[in-house]
Design an enzyme around this catalytic site. Structure first.
Site, PDB file in Angstrom:
ATOM      1  N   SER A  57      14.718  21.826 -15.213  1.00  0.00           N
ATOM      2  CA  SER A  57      13.535  22.614 -15.530  1.00  0.00           C
ATOM      3  C   SER A  57      13.995  23.912 -16.172  1.00  0.00           C
ATOM      4  O   SER A  57      15.034  24.470 -15.794  1.00  0.00           O
ATOM      5  CB  SER A  57      12.770  22.899 -14.238  1.00  0.00           C
ATOM      6  OG  SER A  57      11.966  24.047 -14.396  1.00  0.00           O
TER       7      SER A  57
ATOM      8  N   LYS B 298      15.887  21.835 -10.117  1.00  0.00           N
ATOM      9  CA  LYS B 298      15.210  20.575 -10.434  1.00  0.00           C
ATOM     10  C   LYS B 298      16.094  19.566 -11.160  1.00  0.00           C
ATOM     11  O   LYS B 298      16.962  19.913 -11.944  1.00  0.00           O
ATOM     12  CB  LYS B 298      13.989  20.855 -11.319  1.00  0.00           C
ATOM     13  CG  LYS B 298      12.929  21.664 -10.616  1.00  0.00           C
ATOM     14  CD  LYS B 298      12.083  20.818  -9.707  1.00  0.00           C
ATOM     15  CE  LYS B 298      10.953  20.214 -10.518  1.00  0.00           C
ATOM     16  NZ  LYS B 298      10.199  19.272  -9.724  1.00  0.00           N
TER      17      LYS B 298
ATOM     18  N   HIS C   9       0.827  -1.228   0.000  1.00  0.00           N
ATOM     19  CA  HIS C   9       0.000   0.000   0.000  1.00  0.00           C
ATOM     20  C   HIS C   9       0.854   1.268   0.000  1.00  0.00           C
ATOM     21  O   HIS C   9       0.432   2.317   0.482  1.00  0.00           O
ATOM     22  CB  HIS C   9      -0.955   0.037   1.206  1.00  0.00           C
ATOM     23  CG  HIS C   9      -1.707  -1.226   1.421  1.00  0.00           C
ATOM     24  ND1 HIS C   9      -2.951  -1.468   0.867  1.00  0.00           N
ATOM     25  CD2 HIS C   9      -1.373  -2.353   2.103  1.00  0.00           C
ATOM     26  CE1 HIS C   9      -3.363  -2.680   1.212  1.00  0.00           C
ATOM     27  NE2 HIS C   9      -2.419  -3.242   1.963  1.00  0.00           N
TER      28      HIS C   9
ATOM     29  N   GLU D 184       9.655   8.655 -16.387  1.00  0.00           N
ATOM     30  CA  GLU D 184       8.258   9.076 -16.595  1.00  0.00           C
ATOM     31  C   GLU D 184       7.789   8.755 -18.017  1.00  0.00           C
ATOM     32  O   GLU D 184       6.661   8.317 -18.229  1.00  0.00           O
ATOM     33  CB  GLU D 184       8.118  10.582 -16.345  1.00  0.00           C
ATOM     34  CG  GLU D 184       8.308  10.967 -14.894  1.00  0.00           C
ATOM     35  CD  GLU D 184       8.369  12.476 -14.738  1.00  0.00           C
ATOM     36  OE1 GLU D 184       7.393  13.055 -14.272  1.00  0.00           O
ATOM     37  OE2 GLU D 184       9.396  13.075 -15.093  1.00  0.00           O
TER      38      GLU D 184
END
Ligand code: ARG
Length: 459
Positions: A278, A284, A157, A291
């Site tokens: 970024s 970043k 979970h 992804e």
């Protein structure tokens, strides 16, 4: 202006917009090398059956070789508004040989030709994917070998659950990709069957030696029903299903890398080669490649659904709808191959960070189950020991402490069976090593798994 393969009975030209809808050269041009081979095998079968002379056969094979070489040159400029790759190659051969070129299509149809091309193409692609999968599994196995002693939080979970060793976690993916490999091998058996000779749907009138053709093309078997041969796309659906499952595995691992590399968790750092910055926020370091692989699993699943949907209501045998199969197949082949490649390369850049991992292990009561099992060993029935442990955890949580911070007196307040040997429970590596049964996370078991994989795969 190119000559259509089927102009005879038509008086008016084909509509220009209908051409846009139906011409497929842009997609099927990648089949060119296979179409050349298929034509070569076919003209040799025509020679054997006596329809072509030896000289004619030799001239056709020679021209096909030249056309194949010419088409292999980047930006060759040889496409001229052809309907598909089969029309294009026939035009180019006929351009070289005149009337002899027009004999090449004797006794074959684009229906058996296209699916023979696709099967040859897919056989090569499956080999390539099997080799990428094998590299990936080996890299994962090597990484696992470096982390047999790295105690890592196991999750359910997405809540920390019990300690495991990181190697055990990584070997999950070795198993998943191993099942993918097995599925692709199975699909290879059903792909490796030669349909050429099935004609449009009924076979052909030239008594061609189909076994010879299959052998020439390197197939292991021949199809046994000409109608099935031109309409069957099962091997493609299987491939797309396998590809989709495999992408799902990559996607799950990528999801973990996205989570683990977040500054909120920090278990792992992905190398600069596979992360991006970024344009706005200078701090970043985004896990874009993970992804994107996760995202691309969607399109591969979409291709599987698309192909199944394309086929589900088609009457036998060939229907032009089937032309749409290739775009989905090619897209999935390309997407899966580049994803497997990048993922494997990205693995080499991973750096696991001991401190955040240790921090995660030190909170979240990962040893509560071991504590309950300790009470069981002291004779408490498990259901009671579960209750008692729950109460101990609640007490510790209320006071912002971990189980190992509680004194023996405090613990004995919950159960008189607790003794000074309870401290052994809080030794996290022994908690791992107690899971010493087949498939468990004990380091001996994990070492045995690693050794077995080495043996099975010759690593
Ligand atoms: N481009 C076609 C395809 O990919 C080739 C077969 C055409 N057959 C036909 N009967 N129009 O399916």
């Amino acid at each position: 202006m190119t000559q259509k393969l089927w102009g005879g009975r038509f008086k008016k030209p084909f509509d220009e917009d209908a051409k846009k809808l139906s011409y497929s050269l842009e997609v099927d041009c990648r089949l060119a090398p296979y179409d050349i081979l298929v034509n070569m095998a076919h003209v040799q079968a025509l020679y054997q059956s006596g329809y072509l002379s030896e000289a004619e056969c030799g001239a056709l094979v020679g021209a096909l070789n030249e056309v194949g070489d010419a088409l292999a040159v980047p930006n060759h400029g040889l496409f001229a508004g052809d309907e598909d790759i089969h029309s294009c190659i026939e035009r180019l051969v006929t351009g070289k040989l005149g009337d002899l070129g027009k004999k090449m299509h004797t006794g074959k149809s684009r229906n058996d030709q296209v699916i023979t091309d696709v099967r040859l193409y897919l056989k090569d692609q499956i080999e390539e994917i099997l080799s990428l999968l094998s590299d990936l599994r080996r890299t994962l196995w090597q990484l696992a070998g470096q982390h047999v002693d790295t105690i890592f939080p196991g999750f359910t979970h997405f809540q920390t659950a019990q300690p495991v060793v990181l190697a055990h976690h990584l070997l999950v993916y070795v198993a998943q990709f191993g099942r993918d490999e097995a599925r692709f091998r199975e699909t290879m058996i059903r792909t490796d069957v030669c349909p050429l000779g099935s004609g449009a749907l009924a076979g052909n009138n030239y008594g061609l030696d189909r076994i010879f053709v299959a052998e020439e093309l390197g197939f292991s078997a021949v199809t046994t029903n000409s109608m099935d041969a031109v309409s069957d796309r099962d091997f493609m659906m299987e491939f797309l299903s396998n590809a989709s499952i495999c992408m799902t595995h990559l996607s799950r691992f990528c999801e973990e890398l996205v989570l683990w590399s977040s500054p909120l968790i920090g278990f792992v750092t992905i190398g600069d080669e596979f992360t991006t910055g970024s344009s706005l926020m200078p701090q970043k370091k985004n896990p874009d490649i993970a992804e994107l692989i996760r995202g691309k699993s969607g399109r591969v699943l979409g291709n599987m659904v698309g192909l199944t949907h394309l086929i589900k209501a088609l009457p036998l045998t060939y229907n032009r709808d089937l032309q749409e199969d290739k775009e989905m197949l090619f897209d999935s082949v390309d997407t899966l191959s580049v994803s497997l490649l990048c993922f494997e390369k990205m693995l080499h850049t991973l750096q696991f960070n001991p401190q955040p991992i240790a921090d995660a292990l030190s909170k979240g009561y990962l040893l509560a189950t071991d504590f309950a099992d300790y009470l069981v060993q002291k004779g408490v029935p498990f259901r009671d020991s579960h209750d008692i442990t729950g109460a101990v955890v609640a007490f510790a949580a209320e006071h912002g402490r971990q189980l190992e911070d509680l004194s023996l007196e405090e613990l004995r307040g919950f159960s008189g069976v607790i003794d000074s040997d309870v401290v052994d429970i809080f030794e996290i590596s022994s908690a791992v090593d107690r899971k010493n049964l087949l498939g468990g996370t004990a380091r001996d078991q994990v070492r045995a798994q690693l050794a077995q994989l080495q043996e099975e795969n010759g690593w």
